[in-house]
Design a protein around this motif. Structure first.
Motif, PDB file in Angstrom:
ATOM      1  N   ARG A 129      -6.953  -7.437  -4.527  1.00  0.00           N
ATOM      2  CA  ARG A 129      -5.905  -7.001  -5.718  1.00  0.00           C
ATOM      3  C   ARG A 129      -5.327  -5.386  -5.801  1.00  0.00           C
ATOM      4  N   ILE A 130      -6.003  -4.930  -5.309  1.00  0.00           N
ATOM      5  CA  ILE A 130      -5.564  -3.813  -5.672  1.00  0.00           C
ATOM      6  C   ILE A 130      -5.107  -3.389  -3.938  1.00  0.00           C
ATOM      7  N   ALA A 131      -5.280  -3.830  -2.990  1.00  0.00           N
ATOM      8  CA  ALA A 131      -4.174  -4.012  -1.868  1.00  0.00           C
ATOM      9  C   ALA A 131      -2.832  -4.561  -2.386  1.00  0.00           C
ATOM     10  N   VAL A 132      -2.642  -5.638  -2.652  1.00  0.00           N
ATOM     11  CA  VAL A 132      -1.774  -6.431  -3.134  1.00  0.00           C
ATOM     12  C   VAL A 132      -0.632  -5.232  -4.260  1.00  0.00           C
ATOM     13  N   GLY A 133      -1.389  -4.550  -4.368  1.00  0.00           N
ATOM     14  CA  GLY A 133      -0.586  -3.641  -5.125  1.00  0.00           C
ATOM     15  C   GLY A 133      -0.473  -2.307  -5.122  1.00  0.00           C
ATOM     16  N   LEU A 134      -1.404  -2.238  -3.830  1.00  0.00           N
ATOM     17  CA  LEU A 134      -1.000  -0.844  -2.854  1.00  0.00           C
ATOM     18  C   LEU A 134       0.456  -1.280  -1.757  1.00  0.00           C
ATOM     19  N   LEU A 135       0.910  -1.933  -1.198  1.00  0.00           N
ATOM     20  CA  LEU A 135       1.350  -3.087   0.148  1.00  0.00           C
ATOM     21  C   LEU A 135       2.812  -3.141  -0.894  1.00  0.00           C
ATOM     22  N   THR A 136       3.413  -3.402  -2.308  1.00  0.00           N
ATOM     23  CA  THR A 136       3.669  -4.364  -2.940  1.00  0.00           C
ATOM     24  C   THR A 136       4.944  -2.942  -3.718  1.00  0.00           C
ATOM     25  N   ALA A 137       3.909  -1.684  -3.828  1.00  0.00           N
ATOM     26  CA  ALA A 137       4.402  -0.818  -4.632  1.00  0.00           C
ATOM     27  C   ALA A 137       5.532   0.143  -4.857  1.00  0.00           C
ATOM     28  N   PRO A 138       6.633   0.330  -5.118  1.00  0.00           N
ATOM     29  CA  PRO A 138       7.563   1.213  -4.643  1.00  0.00           C
ATOM     30  C   PRO A 138       7.483   2.246  -3.785  1.00  0.00           C
ATOM     31  N   ALA A 139       7.033   3.244  -4.246  1.00  0.00           N
ATOM     32  CA  ALA A 139       6.807   4.513  -3.219  1.00  0.00           C
ATOM     33  C   ALA A 139       4.579   4.677  -3.403  1.00  0.00           C
ATOM     34  N   LEU A 140       4.753   5.727  -2.100  1.00  0.00           N
ATOM     35  CA  LEU A 140       2.686   5.973  -2.306  1.00  0.00           C
ATOM     36  C   LEU A 140       2.837   7.087  -1.882  1.00  0.00           C
TER      37      LEU A 140
END
Length: 309
Positions: free
Chosen positions: A185-196
């Motif tokens: 779930r963390i990985a998906v959150g990072l993959l779909t976040a607007p910016a990192l």
């Protein structure tokens, strides 16, 4: 370039199966997934039926990695605990750079540094540096021991002997653990976040429990006599190799057991604590160990576990 995510280890293996979880979760969100798998089988067929683009390849074949990365915008990189991490990292870093990938989520061990306690953890740190040098927008999830791997370790003996046989010292030894689903779930959150922020690292722990807690949880959920047998590092290593575990994983885990025993013998274990990252980025509270075992109880109680552990 499309908004497709290349998900490695997408079919799922014998460890945490985060690649499979990540692929499923992205597809549920309507995100394009290119699933990187070793072979076509019922697992890849399932992903295809859900809408994934299936690509057969090998982490250690730079040509197949390059082909898989062409046309994707992001990558989830999860290499199993076995030999070959350096080569796999170099191949993926080269492919990602060549094809203009702007985001790469890299799954590594909780302790990732040059002086980390296991060889695999030290290799993970070098892997992080390679992805950063490649300039492909990497972020690193530093995950602790998976519930799935504890269940696999216990399942090797529990159906036949009712024993949890590990070299973890006494029952007060503390274990920092996490569900692979929460990591995903963390990985998906990072993959779909607007910016990192490229190069950011996210250490994640779902729960911290003692060996005694593990024993009591299995006994309570499976409703059977369960006990802990402390064994030596040499005994555990011999049993693990005899069950077909690869030497790389056995060496990593042998060193990990020593570090956990040492941490619990000092004040060092106090630094372990559950991470709010699971909820803030993953969008859900971390799963407890008991929740996980209740979900897997029937499987763990079956003699068939011995064949798959």
């Amino acid at each position: 370039m499309s908004n497709t995510v290349l998900v490695t280890s997408a079919a799922g293996g014998m460890q945490g199966r985060t690649g499979r979880h990540v692929a499923d979760m992205l597809l549920e969100r309507g995100v394009g997934v290119r699933a990187f798998v070793r072979q076509r089988d019922e697992r890849s067929d399932r992903l295809k039926s859900l809408g994934a683009d299936i690509v057969v390849g090998d982490f250690l074949d730079a040509r197949s990695v390059d082909a898989a990365a062409q046309g994707v915008s992001s990558i989830y990189f999860a290499y199993p605990v076995q030999d070959g991490l350096a080569d796999a990292t170099a191949a993926m870093a080269l492919a990602a750079r060549r094809h203009g990938v702007s985001r790469l989520v890299n799954l590594v061990m909780y302790q990732s540094s040059l002086d980390a306690p296991t060889p695999r953890m030290r290799q993970n740190y070098l892997s992080e540096q390679v992805f950063e040098w490649a300039g492909v927008g990497p972020v690193h999830i530093r995950a602790t021991v998976f519930y799935e791997n504890v269940a696999r370790l216990v399942g090797a003996n529990l159906p036949a002997k009712g024993a949890i046989r590990l070299p973890l010292g006494d029952q007060n030894t503390l274990l920092p653990l996490i569900a692979a689903e929460d990591v995903s779930r963390i990985a998906v959150g990072l993959l779909t976040a607007p910016a990192l922020e490229a190069g950011a690292a996210y250490p994640v722990i779902g729960s911290v429990i003692s060996v005694r807690d593990v024993v009591e949880t299995f006994a309570r959920v499976l409703q059977r006599d369960t006990h802990y047998e402390e064994i030596t590092d040499e005994q555990w290593r011999g049993e693990a190799l005899a069950r077909g575990w690869n030497a790389h994983a056995v060496e990593h885990l042998s060193s990990l057991w020593k570090s956990l025993r040492a941490a619990s013998a000092t004040a060092e274990a106090a630094r372990f604590s559950a991470s709010d990252t699971i909820e803030t980025i993953g969008g859900a509270k971390p799963k407890t160990f008991e929740q996980f075992i209740r979900e897997r109880g029937a499987e763990l109680a079956s003699p068939a576990v011995r064949a798959t552990a």
